[in-house]
Each structure stands twice: as C-alpha cells, then as structure tokens.
Motif scaffolding. Structure first.
Motif, PDB file in Angstrom:
ATOM      1  N   LEU A   1      19.035 -43.860 -24.798  1.00 30.60           N
ATOM      2  CA  LEU A   1      18.698 -45.251 -25.099  1.00 30.60           C
ATOM      3  C   LEU A   1      18.145 -45.961 -23.870  1.00 30.60           C
ATOM      4  CD1 LEU A   1      21.866 -46.228 -27.163  1.00 30.60           C
ATOM      5  CD2 LEU A   1      19.651 -45.478 -28.021  1.00 30.60           C
ATOM      6  N   ASP A   2      18.154 -45.298 -22.727  1.00 24.85           N
ATOM      7  CA  ASP A   2      17.770 -45.937 -21.476  1.00 24.85           C
ATOM      8  C   ASP A   2      16.352 -46.489 -21.552  1.00 24.85           C
ATOM      9  OD1 ASP A   2      18.630 -46.581 -18.766  1.00 24.85           O
ATOM     10  OD2 ASP A   2      16.955 -45.297 -18.164  1.00 24.85           O
ATOM     11  N   GLY A   3      16.212 -47.786 -21.315  1.00 28.26           N
ATOM     12  CA  GLY A   3      14.917 -48.438 -21.302  1.00 28.26           C
ATOM     13  C   GLY A   3      14.417 -48.891 -22.661  1.00 28.26           C
ATOM     14  N   LEU A   4      15.158 -48.606 -23.729  1.00 29.15           N
ATOM     15  CA  LEU A   4      14.717 -49.006 -25.062  1.00 29.15           C
ATOM     16  C   LEU A   4      15.103 -50.448 -25.365  1.00 29.15           C
ATOM     17  CD1 LEU A   4      15.590 -45.896 -27.273  1.00 29.15           C
ATOM     18  CD2 LEU A   4      13.475 -46.416 -26.033  1.00 29.15           C
ATOM     19  N   VAL A   5      14.282 -51.108 -26.173  1.00 27.29           N
ATOM     20  CA  VAL A   5      14.574 -52.443 -26.684  1.00 27.29           C
ATOM     21  C   VAL A   5      14.746 -52.309 -28.193  1.00 27.29           C
ATOM     22  CG1 VAL A   5      13.717 -54.789 -26.991  1.00 27.29           C
ATOM     23  CG2 VAL A   5      13.295 -53.572 -24.829  1.00 27.29           C
TER      24      VAL A   5
ATOM     25  N   ARG B   1      16.721 -59.723 -29.043  1.00 28.48           N
ATOM     26  CA  ARG B   1      16.248 -58.463 -28.455  1.00 28.48           C
ATOM     27  C   ARG B   1      17.325 -57.948 -27.522  1.00 28.48           C
ATOM     28  NH1 ARG B   1      13.586 -59.102 -32.104  1.00 28.48           N
ATOM     29  NH2 ARG B   1      11.331 -59.038 -32.359  1.00 28.48           N
ATOM     30  N   CYS B   2      17.575 -56.655 -27.603  1.00 24.07           N
ATOM     31  CA  CYS B   2      18.641 -56.015 -26.834  1.00 24.07           C
ATOM     32  C   CYS B   2      18.051 -54.885 -25.996  1.00 24.07           C
ATOM     33  CB  CYS B   2      19.684 -55.484 -27.803  1.00 24.07           C
ATOM     34  SG  CYS B   2      21.208 -54.969 -27.033  1.00 24.07           S
ATOM     35  N   ALA B   3      18.153 -55.004 -24.673  1.00 18.33           N
ATOM     36  CA  ALA B   3      17.600 -54.013 -23.746  1.00 18.33           C
ATOM     37  C   ALA B   3      18.726 -53.103 -23.262  1.00 18.33           C
ATOM     38  CB  ALA B   3      16.938 -54.709 -22.567  1.00 18.33           C
ATOM     39  N   TYR B   4      18.594 -51.812 -23.550  1.00 20.94           N
ATOM     40  CA  TYR B   4      19.646 -50.837 -23.265  1.00 20.94           C
ATOM     41  C   TYR B   4      19.422 -50.097 -21.951  1.00 20.94           C
ATOM     42  CZ  TYR B   4      21.676 -51.368 -27.858  1.00 20.94           C
ATOM     43  OH  TYR B   4      22.298 -51.889 -28.956  1.00 20.94           O
ATOM     44  N   ARG B   5      20.545 -49.711 -21.342  1.00 26.49           N
ATOM     45  CA  ARG B   5      20.570 -48.827 -20.177  1.00 26.49           C
ATOM     46  C   ARG B   5      21.579 -47.733 -20.482  1.00 26.49           C
ATOM     47  NH1 ARG B   5      16.309 -50.299 -19.205  1.00 26.49           N
ATOM     48  NH2 ARG B   5      15.745 -52.021 -17.875  1.00 26.49           N
ATOM     49  N   GLU B   6      21.265 -46.517 -20.081  1.00 24.46           N
ATOM     50  CA  GLU B   6      22.180 -45.407 -20.299  1.00 24.46           C
ATOM     51  C   GLU B   6      22.127 -44.457 -19.120  1.00 24.46           C
ATOM     52  OE1 GLU B   6      23.081 -41.819 -23.499  1.00 24.46           O
ATOM     53  OE2 GLU B   6      21.481 -43.246 -23.929  1.00 24.46           O
ATOM     54  N   LYS B   7      23.295 -44.077 -18.622  1.00 25.78           N
ATOM     55  CA  LYS B   7      23.393 -43.080 -17.565  1.00 25.78           C
ATOM     56  C   LYS B   7      24.653 -42.277 -17.835  1.00 25.78           C
ATOM     57  CE  LYS B   7      23.355 -42.142 -12.714  1.00 25.78           C
ATOM     58  NZ  LYS B   7      23.036 -42.578 -11.391  1.00 25.78           N
ATOM     59  N   ASP B   8      24.480 -40.971 -17.938  1.00 19.65           N
ATOM     60  CA  ASP B   8      25.578 -40.082 -18.301  1.00 19.65           C
ATOM     61  C   ASP B   8      26.121 -40.538 -19.659  1.00 19.65           C
ATOM     62  OD1 ASP B   8      25.208 -38.617 -15.904  1.00 19.65           O
ATOM     63  OD2 ASP B   8      26.387 -40.123 -14.822  1.00 19.65           O
ATOM     64  N   ASP B   9      27.387 -40.814 -19.763  1.00 17.46           N
ATOM     65  CA  ASP B   9      27.974 -41.240 -21.037  1.00 17.46           C
ATOM     66  C   ASP B   9      28.283 -42.734 -21.068  1.00 17.46           C
ATOM     67  OD1 ASP B   9      27.886 -38.648 -22.037  1.00 17.46           O
ATOM     68  OD2 ASP B   9      29.848 -38.149 -21.211  1.00 17.46           O
TER      69      ASP B   9
ATOM     70  N   GLU C   1      21.848 -55.803 -22.336  1.00 16.08           N
ATOM     71  CA  GLU C   1      21.795 -57.258 -22.283  1.00 16.08           C
ATOM     72  C   GLU C   1      20.953 -57.696 -23.459  1.00 16.08           C
ATOM     73  OE1 GLU C   1      20.607 -58.939 -18.582  1.00 16.08           O
ATOM     74  OE2 GLU C   1      21.986 -57.701 -17.429  1.00 16.08           O
ATOM     75  N   TYR C   2      21.367 -58.805 -24.099  1.00 13.86           N
ATOM     76  CA  TYR C   2      20.593 -59.280 -25.233  1.00 13.86           C
ATOM     77  C   TYR C   2      20.535 -60.802 -25.260  1.00 13.86           C
ATOM     78  CZ  TYR C   2      25.213 -59.550 -27.584  1.00 13.86           C
ATOM     79  OH  TYR C   2      26.517 -59.813 -27.922  1.00 13.86           O
ATOM     80  N   ALA C   3      19.489 -61.320 -25.921  1.00 11.91           N
ATOM     81  CA  ALA C   3      19.278 -62.755 -26.060  1.00 11.91           C
ATOM     82  C   ALA C   3      18.264 -62.982 -27.177  1.00 11.91           C
ATOM     83  CB  ALA C   3      18.763 -63.350 -24.752  1.00 11.91           C
TER      84      ALA C   3
ATOM     85  N   VAL D   1      21.649 -66.603 -29.879  1.00 14.71           N
ATOM     86  CA  VAL D   1      22.365 -66.054 -28.725  1.00 14.71           C
ATOM     87  C   VAL D   1      21.592 -66.373 -27.442  1.00 14.71           C
ATOM     88  CG1 VAL D   1      23.243 -63.963 -27.626  1.00 14.71           C
ATOM     89  CG2 VAL D   1      23.367 -64.204 -30.111  1.00 14.71           C
ATOM     90  N   VAL D   2      22.255 -67.100 -26.528  1.00  9.00           N
ATOM     91  CA  VAL D   2      21.659 -67.416 -25.231  1.00  9.00           C
ATOM     92  C   VAL D   2      21.666 -66.187 -24.344  1.00  9.00           C
ATOM     93  CG1 VAL D   2      21.888 -68.808 -23.128  1.00  9.00           C
ATOM     94  CG2 VAL D   2      22.342 -69.831 -25.368  1.00  9.00           C
ATOM     95  N   ARG D   3      22.815 -65.511 -24.307  1.00 13.13           N
ATOM     96  CA  ARG D   3      22.958 -64.296 -23.501  1.00 13.13           C
ATOM     97  C   ARG D   3      24.143 -63.500 -24.031  1.00 13.13           C
ATOM     98  NH1 ARG D   3      21.264 -62.859 -18.184  1.00 13.13           N
ATOM     99  NH2 ARG D   3      20.390 -64.937 -18.086  1.00 13.13           N
ATOM    100  N   GLY D   4      23.939 -62.188 -24.080  1.00 15.83           N
ATOM    101  CA  GLY D   4      25.017 -61.305 -24.512  1.00 15.83           C
ATOM    102  C   GLY D   4      25.005 -60.031 -23.702  1.00 15.83           C
ATOM    103  N   HIS D   5      26.161 -59.378 -23.659  1.00 14.66           N
ATOM    104  CA  HIS D   5      26.307 -58.120 -22.924  1.00 14.66           C
ATOM    105  C   HIS D   5      27.121 -57.135 -23.761  1.00 14.66           C
ATOM    106  CE1 HIS D   5      24.816 -59.828 -19.163  1.00 14.66           C
ATOM    107  NE2 HIS D   5      25.479 -60.911 -19.515  1.00 14.66           N
ATOM    108  N   LEU D   6      26.703 -55.884 -23.699  1.00 17.61           N
ATOM    109  CA  LEU D   6      27.430 -54.766 -24.305  1.00 17.61           C
ATOM    110  C   LEU D   6      27.777 -53.783 -23.196  1.00 17.61           C
ATOM    111  CD1 LEU D   6      24.963 -53.820 -27.189  1.00 17.61           C
ATOM    112  CD2 LEU D   6      27.149 -54.975 -27.479  1.00 17.61           C
TER     113      LEU D   6
END
Length: 116
Positions: free
Chosen positions: A5-9, A26-34, A39-41, A45-50
């Motif tokens: 998912l790294d770099g996907l929106v 829109r939610c921008a994903y980062r993935e490294k290992d597991d 971050e999304y907005a 939603v003003v700002r969100g984090h997963l």
C-alpha cells in the motif's frame, strides 16, 4: 496477493453519516514491513491518522480523526486487501467507534492519477 500500500491514495466509494469519511476524503498510505500507517483528510474530516499492522492481506488499525465541527473520534478498523480486475487496490473494511457509538462497513479504492 500481498501488494504494498506504500504510496497509494485511496478514497471511499460512498458517503457515510455526517462527520465520517466520505467520497471527498483522501487517505495516503505508507507501508514498511508489517507496519501500515496513513494520513487522511477531506469532506467532514480535517485530519485523520491510521496506524496498524498487516498480516498477509488483513490490516488491523486504530484510527483517530478531527472533524470539521471540532469533535474528535477514534476507533478500530479491520480491512481486507483486494485486487480489482483493473489492477487497483480495494480495502473492504469493518469498523467500530471506540470514542462513541458507531459501527459499520465501508469500501475504499485506489485513486488513479486521472480519477477525481
């Protein structure tokens, strides 16, 4: 299948209740290992984090978000990664609020460069 998912929106395919993520989010994903984070907005939603973990095609997240009305929300989300026929990624999600009432399912799909 274990597409990164790294770099996907990704964006929801439909709107939910007011104050939740919606088609303008829109939610921008980062993935490294597991470890997967995002971050999304957008929309209500003003700002969100997963932040969470990945085991094969299953994601297990906690989320926190600030809404446009000044309230906050947090909860738990489990997603399954699915590859669409056109090669894009879809997450089929089940979520439950922890800071207040609410539970449901949602679908988010990869946004391509030419998509809105």
């Amino acid at each position: 299948m274990t597409h990164s998912l790294d770099g996907l929106v990704l964006a929801p395919v439909s709107d939910q209740a007011a104050g939740q993520v919606g088609t303008r989010t829109r939610c921008a994903y980062r993935e490294k290992d597991d470890v997967v984070s995002a971050e999304y907005a957008g929309g209500d939603v003003v700002r969100g984090h997963l932040v969470g973990t990945r085991a094969a095609d299953r994601l297990d997240f906690r989320y926190v978000q600030l809404r446009t009305d000044g309230t906050t929300a947090s909860g738990h989300r489990v997603s399954v990664v699915v590859e669409l026929p056109d090669g894009r990624i879809r997450l089929e999600e089940t979520w439950k609020g922890e800071s207040g009432p609410g539970a449901g399912t949602s679908v988010v799909e990869q946004v391509t460069a030419h998509a809105p």
